[in-house]
Write a protein that holds these residues in place. Structure first.
Motif, PDB file in Angstrom:
ATOM      1  N   SER A 194     -29.335 -47.913  -0.386  1.00 31.69           N
ATOM      2  CA  SER A 194     -30.303 -48.762   0.302  1.00 31.69           C
ATOM      3  C   SER A 194     -31.057 -47.975   1.378  1.00 31.69           C
ATOM      4  O   SER A 194     -30.512 -47.052   1.975  1.00 31.69           O
ATOM      5  N   THR A 195     -32.313 -48.357   1.622  1.00 33.83           N
ATOM      6  CA  THR A 195     -33.055 -47.766   2.742  1.00 33.83           C
ATOM      7  C   THR A 195     -33.222 -48.781   3.881  1.00 33.83           C
ATOM      8  O   THR A 195     -34.010 -48.551   4.798  1.00 33.83           O
ATOM      9  N   ARG A 196     -32.496 -49.891   3.828  1.00 37.81           N
ATOM     10  CA  ARG A 196     -32.668 -50.911   4.882  1.00 37.81           C
ATOM     11  C   ARG A 196     -32.252 -50.365   6.246  1.00 37.81           C
ATOM     12  O   ARG A 196     -31.149 -49.865   6.423  1.00 37.81           O
ATOM     13  N   ARG A 197     -33.172 -50.541   7.185  1.00 41.62           N
ATOM     14  CA  ARG A 197     -32.994 -49.936   8.517  1.00 41.62           C
ATOM     15  C   ARG A 197     -31.689 -50.313   9.189  1.00 41.62           C
ATOM     16  O   ARG A 197     -31.023 -49.473   9.799  1.00 41.62           O
ATOM     17  N   GLU A 198     -31.342 -51.616   9.078  1.00 40.66           N
ATOM     18  CA  GLU A 198     -30.188 -52.086   9.864  1.00 40.66           C
ATOM     19  C   GLU A 198     -28.888 -51.397   9.444  1.00 40.66           C
ATOM     20  O   GLU A 198     -27.924 -51.369  10.201  1.00 40.66           O
ATOM     21  N   LEU A 199     -28.865 -50.801   8.252  1.00 41.98           N
ATOM     22  CA  LEU A 199     -27.654 -50.105   7.802  1.00 41.98           C
ATOM     23  C   LEU A 199     -27.474 -48.750   8.488  1.00 41.98           C
ATOM     24  O   LEU A 199     -26.423 -48.130   8.381  1.00 41.98           O
ATOM     25  N   TYR A 200     -28.500 -48.296   9.166  1.00 45.65           N
ATOM     26  CA  TYR A 200     -28.462 -46.937   9.723  1.00 45.65           C
ATOM     27  C   TYR A 200     -28.539 -46.909  11.245  1.00 45.65           C
ATOM     28  O   TYR A 200     -28.728 -45.864  11.837  1.00 45.65           O
ATOM     29  N   GLU A 201     -28.378 -48.085  11.852  1.00 40.06           N
ATOM     30  CA  GLU A 201     -28.460 -48.161  13.318  1.00 40.06           C
ATOM     31  C   GLU A 201     -27.117 -47.869  13.948  1.00 40.06           C
ATOM     32  O   GLU A 201     -26.489 -48.738  14.526  1.00 40.06           O
ATOM     33  N   ARG A 202     -26.629 -46.657  13.777  1.00 42.14           N
ATOM     34  CA  ARG A 202     -25.380 -46.293  14.448  1.00 42.14           C
ATOM     35  C   ARG A 202     -25.664 -45.085  15.327  1.00 42.14           C
ATOM     36  O   ARG A 202     -26.814 -44.702  15.500  1.00 42.14           O
ATOM     37  N   ASP A 203     -24.605 -44.484  15.868  1.00 46.68           N
ATOM     38  CA  ASP A 203     -24.792 -43.339  16.764  1.00 46.68           C
ATOM     39  C   ASP A 203     -25.586 -42.244  16.071  1.00 46.68           C
ATOM     40  O   ASP A 203     -25.489 -42.058  14.852  1.00 46.68           O
ATOM     41  N   PHE A 204     -26.290 -41.511  16.868  1.00 48.75           N
ATOM     42  CA  PHE A 204     -27.070 -40.389  16.332  1.00 48.75           C
ATOM     43  C   PHE A 204     -26.112 -39.379  15.713  1.00 48.75           C
ATOM     44  O   PHE A 204     -25.100 -39.021  16.324  1.00 48.75           O
ATOM     45  N   PRO A 205     -26.391 -38.904  14.503  1.00 48.40           N
ATOM     46  CA  PRO A 205     -25.453 -37.953  13.881  1.00 48.40           C
ATOM     47  C   PRO A 205     -25.578 -36.571  14.517  1.00 48.40           C
ATOM     48  O   PRO A 205     -26.563 -36.278  15.194  1.00 48.40           O
ATOM     49  N   VAL A 206     -24.594 -35.744  14.279  1.00 50.09           N
ATOM     50  CA  VAL A 206     -24.696 -34.357  14.742  1.00 50.09           C
ATOM     51  C   VAL A 206     -25.878 -33.704  14.042  1.00 50.09           C
ATOM     52  O   VAL A 206     -25.989 -33.766  12.819  1.00 50.09           O
ATOM     53  N   TYR A 207     -26.764 -33.138  14.838  1.00 50.50           N
ATOM     54  CA  TYR A 207     -27.827 -32.316  14.252  1.00 50.50           C
ATOM     55  C   TYR A 207     -27.885 -31.040  15.063  1.00 50.50           C
ATOM     56  O   TYR A 207     -28.346 -31.027  16.205  1.00 50.50           O
TER      57      TYR A 207
END
Ligand code: 0WD
Ligand code: CA
Length: 424
Positions: free
Chosen positions: A61-74
């Protein structure tokens, strides 16, 4: 941008809703239809049939609400090399096409239409170069990339993904993209996943039906570069010269997103000419043109759409600033503004329901995990084609010995047969 690079204290992906979805009704048939592959052959034979391995029915899925967690390590991107493409699109394993930024007046009145008819050599964009220039760079620099130590596997790259920066930009912006879909071809070869874009039917149609006005406006961005860049550190721009879009300087950077080790290349417009400027990529400058902003609505659209693309493109390789020329309807640059990438996310905070960097990066990270999960067969003639249309999930199909194959024989052979040239 540093704020986003801090290590996530809890990078594990537990306790969050999964973005993977299994299609209920179809057996993955949709994903396997393949007009390109050999007849009489199961399409996705590298992926065992449903039941044994349900992967071919997975989607993302590309739904935004699924990805609103802490910023990943970059991890801070590190430049590991660069290359240049000359006026005939020939590859050089060096920085000969690097240019130097020369700051113009605040209101420079550059005429971006100048030279379009008589001093413009346009790259032939019907030639699909796929990853070829990057692969040339990899062969020429293999010893820099080989697995640490001199074990038996030292001929393999110490990298999970190889791709163009522009392809990653499309992944970062997908949760907010409402118009253009994409197709990405993936091949696993000697443990590394190579990702190369395939032009969609819609993109091909759009390209064929471009208006003359649109064609000319595409030139404006390059013309702006010619007004602001010099070929040498003490030189001056030469807006009277011929503009040739075959020429390019590309940086190659290495970084890590969550547990994905990335190697990608991106075209860089120019660098700060100050000898005391920080090392690459921090000295690089991205140049952009945009329509001048006259109304609150235009400002809001600029924040919501354009700044998302500008942020994603430059954040990825660690380019710290965008210099923008705002132009009027006639293609005259009427104002200049510098956008530090680290400040863009603050600029947009007042927009209601605006894009979020963390959603972009988490989607990209999950997409790469998805690719690792599905693209299991290590074989240069197998392509996993990941397809996405706005408001849909990412799906995939598997293709063997098909026209989607993109790793050239010269690359496969040299990677298979020989050791890095200057190792014994
Ligand atoms: O053939 C293709 N479909 C592609 C070609 C797809 C992706 C990249 N490329 C080539 C480009 O010709 C260029 O040499 O790869 C290089 C750039 O890769 P990138 O940095 O990953 O691409 P991206 O971030 O999308 O674009 C960076 C710049 C653009 O600047 P703006 O400010 O407009 O974003 O590269 C140029 C353009 O100046 N560029 C291209 N130039 C000619 N043909 C193309 C293209 N297809 N795509 C980007
Ligand atoms: Ca640019």
């Amino acid at each position: 941008m540093e704020q986003h690079r801090s290590h996530n204290p809890n990078p594990s992906h537990q306790n969050r809703p999964s973005a993977y979805k299994r299609e209920r009704e179809d057996n993955g048939r949709n994903h396997c239809e393949n007009k390109h592959s050999r007849p009489n052959r199961p399409q996705n034979q590298s992926v065992p049939s449903r039941g044994q391995n349900p992967d071919s029915s997975l989607s993302l899925s590309t739904r935004r609400e699924l990805y609103e967690r802490d910023f990943p390590v970059y991890k801070q991107p590190v430049e590991v090399g660069c290359f240049s493409l000359d006026s005939e699109r020939r590859f050089f394993n060096d920085g000969r096409q690097m240019r130097y930024y020369v700051e113009p007046d605040r209101s420079p009145n550059f005429d971006l239409r100048d030279g379009y008819k008589d001093r413009f050599i346009k790259r032939d964009d019907s030639v699909k170069e796929k990853l070829d220039h990057m692969l040339r760079w990899i062969l020429a620099n293999r010893s820099k990339l080989s697995a640490r130590g001199t074990t038996a596997s030292s001929c393999d790259l110490d990298i999970d993904f190889v791709t163009w920066r522009g392809h990653l930009t499309k992944l970062l912006t997908a949760p907010y993209e409402t118009r253009e879909g994409w197709q990405l071809a993936v091949t696993r070869f000697r443990g590394t996943l190579y990702i190369s874009e395939v032009e969609t039917e819609a993109a091909r149609r759009d390209q064929e039906n471009r208006t003359e006005r649109h064609e000319e406006m595409m030139y404006w961005g390059y013309k702006f570069e010619q007004y602001t860049c010099a070929d040498t550190v003490h030189g001056q721009p030469d807006p009277g010269g011929v503009l040739n879009t075959n020429e390019a300087f590309c940086t190659v950077v290495q970084t890590r997103l969550a547990d994905h080790r990335l190697l990608f290349s991106g075209e860089v417009d120019c660098r700060d000419k100050d000898p005391n400027a920080p090392a690459a990529p921090a000295c690089y400058i991205e140049l952009k043109t945009s329509a001048e902003i006259c109304t609150p609505k235009q400002r809001s659209n600029f924040h919501r759409f354009k700044l998302l693309k500008w942020w994603a493109q430059s954040f990825l390789p660690g380019v710290p600033r965008v210099v923008a020329g705002f132009r009027d309807e006639e293609g005259v640059v009427v104002a200049m503004e510098t956008f530090p990438i680290s400040k863009i996310s603050h600029l947009i905070k007042n927009e209601h329901n605006c894009w979020k960097p963390t959603v972009c990066m988490n989607f990209c990270s999950d997409f790469l995990s998805f690719v690792k999960h599905i693209a299991t067969e290590d074989n240069p003639s197998v392509v996993y084609l990941l397809s996405w249309e706005p408001r849909r999930d990412v799906t995939f199909s598997v293709h063997r010995d098909s026209p989607y194959c993109f790793l050239p024989h010269w690359f496969v052979e040299e990677m298979t047969s020989s050791q890095p040239s200057h190792q014994s």
